[in-house]
Design a protein around this motif. Structure first.
Motif, PDB file in Angstrom:
ATOM      1  N   SER A   2       0.828  -1.192   0.000  1.00 34.85           N
ATOM      2  CA  SER A   2       0.000   0.000   0.000  1.00 34.85           C
ATOM      3  C   SER A   2       0.862   1.241   0.000  1.00 34.85           C
ATOM      4  CB  SER A   2      -0.925   0.008   1.224  1.00 34.85           C
ATOM      5  OG  SER A   2      -0.171   0.107   2.401  1.00 34.85           O
ATOM      6  N   ARG A   3       0.283   2.342  -0.435  1.00 36.90           N
ATOM      7  CA  ARG A   3       1.030   3.590  -0.560  1.00 36.90           C
ATOM      8  C   ARG A   3       0.739   4.461   0.640  1.00 36.90           C
ATOM      9  NH1 ARG A   3      -0.939   2.771  -6.289  1.00 36.90           N
ATOM     10  NH2 ARG A   3       0.914   2.115  -7.392  1.00 36.90           N
ATOM     11  N   SER A   4       1.559   4.350   1.653  1.00 30.55           N
ATOM     12  CA  SER A   4       1.269   5.015   2.921  1.00 30.55           C
ATOM     13  C   SER A   4       1.367   6.528   2.828  1.00 30.55           C
ATOM     14  CB  SER A   4       2.237   4.528   4.000  1.00 30.55           C
ATOM     15  OG  SER A   4       3.573   4.786   3.624  1.00 30.55           O
ATOM     16  N   ALA A   5       1.964   7.063   1.751  1.00 29.97           N
ATOM     17  CA  ALA A   5       2.145   8.509   1.665  1.00 29.97           C
ATOM     18  C   ALA A   5       0.942   9.235   1.106  1.00 29.97           C
ATOM     19  CB  ALA A   5       3.359   8.820   0.787  1.00 29.97           C
ATOM     20  N   SER A   6      -0.083   8.503   0.690  1.00 32.13           N
ATOM     21  CA  SER A   6      -1.209   9.165   0.045  1.00 32.13           C
ATOM     22  C   SER A   6      -2.017   9.977   1.047  1.00 32.13           C
ATOM     23  CB  SER A   6      -2.130   8.144  -0.605  1.00 32.13           C
ATOM     24  OG  SER A   6      -2.984   7.575   0.355  1.00 32.13           O
ATOM     25  N   PRO A   7      -2.758  10.997   0.564  1.00 38.15           N
ATOM     26  CA  PRO A   7      -3.578  11.785   1.475  1.00 38.15           C
ATOM     27  C   PRO A   7      -4.658  10.948   2.114  1.00 38.15           C
ATOM     28  CG  PRO A   7      -4.114  12.314  -0.797  1.00 38.15           C
ATOM     29  CD  PRO A   7      -2.893  11.458  -0.821  1.00 38.15           C
ATOM     30  N   GLY A   8      -5.151   9.930   1.407  1.00 42.40           N
ATOM     31  CA  GLY A   8      -6.166   9.063   1.998  1.00 42.40           C
ATOM     32  C   GLY A   8      -5.625   8.356   3.214  1.00 42.40           C
ATOM     33  N   ALA A   9      -4.438   7.747   3.093  1.00 42.14           N
ATOM     34  CA  ALA A   9      -3.836   7.045   4.215  1.00 42.14           C
ATOM     35  C   ALA A   9      -3.572   8.002   5.370  1.00 42.14           C
ATOM     36  CB  ALA A   9      -2.537   6.385   3.771  1.00 42.14           C
ATOM     37  N   ALA A  10      -3.063   9.184   5.039  1.00 42.72           N
ATOM     38  CA  ALA A  10      -2.792  10.165   6.076  1.00 42.72           C
ATOM     39  C   ALA A  10      -4.066  10.566   6.796  1.00 42.72           C
ATOM     40  CB  ALA A  10      -2.111  11.398   5.466  1.00 42.72           C
ATOM     41  N   ALA A  11      -5.164  10.687   6.043  1.00 44.43           N
ATOM     42  CA  ALA A  11      -6.434  11.065   6.669  1.00 44.43           C
ATOM     43  C   ALA A  11      -6.874  10.005   7.661  1.00 44.43           C
ATOM     44  CB  ALA A  11      -7.506  11.263   5.596  1.00 44.43           C
ATOM     45  N   PHE A  12      -6.736   8.734   7.293  1.00 45.33           N
ATOM     46  CA  PHE A  12      -7.115   7.670   8.217  1.00 45.33           C
ATOM     47  C   PHE A  12      -6.280   7.770   9.497  1.00 45.33           C
ATOM     48  CE2 PHE A  12      -8.787   5.384   4.410  1.00 45.33           C
ATOM     49  CZ  PHE A  12     -10.059   5.180   4.890  1.00 45.33           C
ATOM     50  N   ARG A  13      -4.967   7.965   9.364  1.00 40.46           N
ATOM     51  CA  ARG A  13      -4.103   8.021  10.540  1.00 40.46           C
ATOM     52  C   ARG A  13      -4.439   9.247  11.382  1.00 40.46           C
ATOM     53  NH1 ARG A  13      -0.164   7.051   6.726  1.00 40.46           N
ATOM     54  NH2 ARG A  13       0.695   9.139   7.009  1.00 40.46           N
ATOM     55  N   ARG A  14      -4.571  10.400  10.746  1.00 38.92           N
ATOM     56  CA  ARG A  14      -4.814  11.630  11.498  1.00 38.92           C
ATOM     57  C   ARG A  14      -6.144  11.572  12.225  1.00 38.92           C
ATOM     58  NH1 ARG A  14      -3.190  14.231   6.751  1.00 38.92           N
ATOM     59  NH2 ARG A  14      -5.349  14.813   6.380  1.00 38.92           N
ATOM     60  N   PHE A  15      -7.149  11.034  11.544  1.00 37.96           N
ATOM     61  CA  PHE A  15      -8.454  11.033  12.189  1.00 37.96           C
ATOM     62  C   PHE A  15      -8.427  10.159  13.437  1.00 37.96           C
ATOM     63  CE2 PHE A  15     -12.776   9.764  12.968  1.00 37.96           C
ATOM     64  CZ  PHE A  15     -13.412  10.976  12.917  1.00 37.96           C
ATOM     65  N   GLU A 137      -6.638   3.551  -5.690  1.00 36.29           N
ATOM     66  CA  GLU A 137      -5.504   2.799  -6.235  1.00 36.29           C
ATOM     67  C   GLU A 137      -4.184   3.389  -5.767  1.00 36.29           C
ATOM     68  OE1 GLU A 137      -5.067   0.095  -7.882  1.00 36.29           O
ATOM     69  OE2 GLU A 137      -7.138  -0.452  -8.339  1.00 36.29           O
ATOM     70  N   TYR A 138      -4.110   4.704  -5.694  1.00 34.14           N
ATOM     71  CA  TYR A 138      -2.882   5.347  -5.238  1.00 34.14           C
ATOM     72  C   TYR A 138      -2.576   4.936  -3.802  1.00 34.14           C
ATOM     73  CZ  TYR A 138       0.538   9.034  -4.371  1.00 34.14           C
ATOM     74  OH  TYR A 138       1.679   9.727  -4.059  1.00 34.14           O
ATOM     75  N   TRP A 139      -3.622   4.873  -2.981  1.00 33.41           N
ATOM     76  CA  TRP A 139      -3.449   4.566  -1.562  1.00 33.41           C
ATOM     77  C   TRP A 139      -3.170   3.088  -1.318  1.00 33.41           C
ATOM     78  CZ3 TRP A 139      -7.930   3.418   2.126  1.00 33.41           C
ATOM     79  CH2 TRP A 139      -7.441   3.215   3.426  1.00 33.41           C
ATOM     80  N   ARG A 140      -3.968   2.218  -1.930  1.00 33.70           N
ATOM     81  CA  ARG A 140      -3.893   0.794  -1.613  1.00 33.70           C
ATOM     82  C   ARG A 140      -3.395  -0.061  -2.767  1.00 33.70           C
ATOM     83  NH1 ARG A 140      -3.864  -0.499   3.487  1.00 33.70           N
ATOM     84  NH2 ARG A 140      -4.890  -2.490   3.066  1.00 33.70           N
ATOM     85  N   GLY A 141      -2.965   0.550  -3.871  1.00 29.29           N
ATOM     86  CA  GLY A 141      -2.528  -0.218  -5.020  1.00 29.29           C
ATOM     87  C   GLY A 141      -1.117  -0.746  -4.876  1.00 29.29           C
ATOM     88  N   GLU A 142      -0.547  -1.176  -5.970  1.00 28.76           N
ATOM     89  CA  GLU A 142       0.757  -1.838  -5.975  1.00 28.76           C
ATOM     90  C   GLU A 142       1.869  -0.853  -6.340  1.00 28.76           C
ATOM     91  OE1 GLU A 142       0.296  -4.930  -8.812  1.00 28.76           O
ATOM     92  OE2 GLU A 142      -0.828  -6.217  -7.465  1.00 28.76           O
ATOM     93  N   GLY A 143       2.956  -0.889  -5.576  1.00 28.64           N
ATOM     94  CA  GLY A 143       4.135  -0.110  -5.925  1.00 28.64           C
ATOM     95  C   GLY A 143       4.027   1.351  -5.538  1.00 28.64           C
ATOM     96  N   VAL A 161      -6.807  11.693 -11.900  1.00 29.99           N
ATOM     97  CA  VAL A 161      -5.354  11.811 -11.860  1.00 29.99           C
ATOM     98  C   VAL A 161      -4.928  12.171 -10.443  1.00 29.99           C
ATOM     99  CG1 VAL A 161      -3.335  13.060 -12.727  1.00 29.99           C
ATOM    100  CG2 VAL A 161      -5.226  12.515 -14.276  1.00 29.99           C
ATOM    101  N   VAL A 162      -3.937  11.439  -9.937  1.00 30.50           N
ATOM    102  CA  VAL A 162      -3.331  11.744  -8.644  1.00 30.50           C
ATOM    103  C   VAL A 162      -1.885  12.118  -8.886  1.00 30.50           C
ATOM    104  CG1 VAL A 162      -2.787  10.910  -6.330  1.00 30.50           C
ATOM    105  CG2 VAL A 162      -4.875  10.125  -7.468  1.00 30.50           C
ATOM    106  N   LEU A 163      -1.502  13.309  -8.448  1.00 30.54           N
ATOM    107  CA  LEU A 163      -0.136  13.806  -8.602  1.00 30.54           C
ATOM    108  C   LEU A 163       0.449  14.105  -7.233  1.00 30.54           C
ATOM    109  CD1 LEU A 163      -0.637  16.335 -11.561  1.00 30.54           C
ATOM    110  CD2 LEU A 163       0.095  13.942 -11.696  1.00 30.54           C
ATOM    111  N   ASP A 164       1.553  13.450  -6.907  1.00 34.24           N
ATOM    112  CA  ASP A 164       2.226  13.682  -5.630  1.00 34.24           C
ATOM    113  C   ASP A 164       1.254  13.631  -4.451  1.00 34.24           C
ATOM    114  OD1 ASP A 164       4.792  13.915  -6.717  1.00 34.24           O
ATOM    115  OD2 ASP A 164       4.466  16.026  -7.218  1.00 34.24           O
ATOM    116  N   GLY A 165       0.368  12.645  -4.482  1.00 35.15           N
ATOM    117  CA  GLY A 165      -0.526  12.423  -3.349  1.00 35.15           C
ATOM    118  C   GLY A 165      -1.801  13.227  -3.355  1.00 35.15           C
ATOM    119  N   ARG A 166      -2.041  14.029  -4.384  1.00 36.37           N
ATOM    120  CA  ARG A 166      -3.245  14.846  -4.432  1.00 36.37           C
ATOM    121  C   ARG A 166      -4.080  14.485  -5.645  1.00 36.37           C
ATOM    122  NH1 ARG A 166      -4.532  16.747   0.378  1.00 36.37           N
ATOM    123  NH2 ARG A 166      -2.621  17.302   1.478  1.00 36.37           N
TER     124      ARG A 166
END
Length: 332
Positions: A2-15, A137-143, A161-166
């Motif tokens: 999974s892509r831990s740097a995505s804003p989605g992942a960060a939102a889960f952690r922050r919340f 896909e950016y958050w939980r996809g491959e690579g 389109v997701v660019l640099d986590g946005r």
């Protein structure tokens, strides 16, 4: 991975950290064929899901009732932290309205207000279904990637389109409509009003319609699944329908990659999920035939590994980001 740097992942952690709670988020995915909903935990696990067919016709209330029914079926005891909505478009995130090309009953429909009434007291966030698919896909996809295009090939063709986590939404939320890139200026009219759009070549109904016009006699069903079965069995018209759709998708990807340097394109949606073996190689071959610049030729193309969950996960991330913003505003 999974892509831990995505804003989605960060939102889960922050919340989880700042909100002090573990309530799930309600994710809703509105498409031309079905309306899906899910309760998603803060670590991205889908706890419970439901889906109902999207009603046809032009009765807006029937479609709204289906959305409410899908949400009610989850019986979210204990409440939810937020609601995230991914919908076919076009849409206006400022007004909270949607006008899906493949849902003729909804033109300027206030979907945010509908969900606020159904799930009162929590923030509601809206984005395009393709945008949500790309974010999921950016958050939980491959690579690990910096620039990703997600394409939904189903009843219609959408993208994000997701660019640099946005995730890129645009001024009204309609960015990413790759299904309405013109790949043939002299091509057929699209339901959107344009001409020669990717969608009139590559959507499931478009491929079936073209095959029937060319003399295809369904042997395994008159829908996209039947077309795929016949194509695998060697029916020349059925195979040609998929190859024609693949060329249109390839042309759109090359255009997008030239404008926004992409690392990866992830294809999902009902058509791809059911016929990736008939589409991926022709898409790659189509790109190789027309792409000249090396940075375009390097773009990786793969099928989604998340399936229908990608859109729901992206919608969940949107909702939790909205909950996080609201919590910070209250604390401040």
């Amino acid at each position: 991975m999974s892509r831990s740097a995505s804003p989605g992942a960060a939102a889960f952690r922050r919340f989880g950290a700042v909100g002090g709670g573990t309530r799930p988020v309600l994710a809703v995915d509105v498409g031309g064929t079905k309306i899906a909903a899910a309760l998603v935990a803060e670590d991205g696990r889908i706890l419970r899901g439901s889906s109902v067919p999207t009603p046809g016709g032009r009765d807006a209330d029937l479609v709204a009732d289906a959305v409410v029914r899908a949400v009610a079926d989850l019986d979210a005891a204990g409440g939810v932290a937020a609601v995230g909505i991914g919908s076919a478009g076009p849409l206006d995130v400022v007004a909270g309205t949607v006008s899906p090309v493949n849902i003729p009953a909804w033109r300027g429909y206030p979907i945010v207000a509908t969900l606020r009434a159904a799930v009162p007291g929590v923030p509601v966030a809206l984005a395009g279904d393709g945008q949500c698919m790309a974010l999921g896909e950016y958050w939980r996809g491959e690579g690990e990637v910096r620039a990703l295009l997600g394409m939904v090939v189903s009843t219609g063709v959408g993208g994000g389109v997701v660019l640099d986590g946005r995730v890129q939404t645009g001024p009204t939320g309609s960015a990413g409509h790759i299904g309405h890139i013109t790949v043939d200026p002299d091509g057929p009219r699209c339901p959107c009003g344009g001409r020669g759009c990717v969608e009139v070549y590559a959507s499931g109904p478009s491929m079936v319609r073209w095959a029937r016009e060319q003399g295809w006699t369904p042997g395994s069903g008159a829908d996209g699944a039947g077309l795929a079965t016949d194509a695998r069995a060697g029916d020349p018209v059925a195979r040609a329908a998929f190859e024609r759709g693949a060329r249109a998708v390839a042309a759109a990807i090359v255009c997008a990659a030239a404008l926004v340097e992409l690392d990866e394109v992830v294809l999902g949606g009902g058509v791809v999920n059911g016929a990736a073996d008939l589409l991926l190689d022709p898409i790659r071959a189509g790109m190789a035939a027309i792409a000249g610049l090396e940075f375009i030729r390097r773009v990786r193309v793969r099928a989604s590994t998340l399936g229908a969950e990608a859109g729901l996960l992206g919608a969940a991330a949107l909702g939790l980001e909205a909950a996080t913003r609201e919590h910070h505003a209250v604390v401040a």
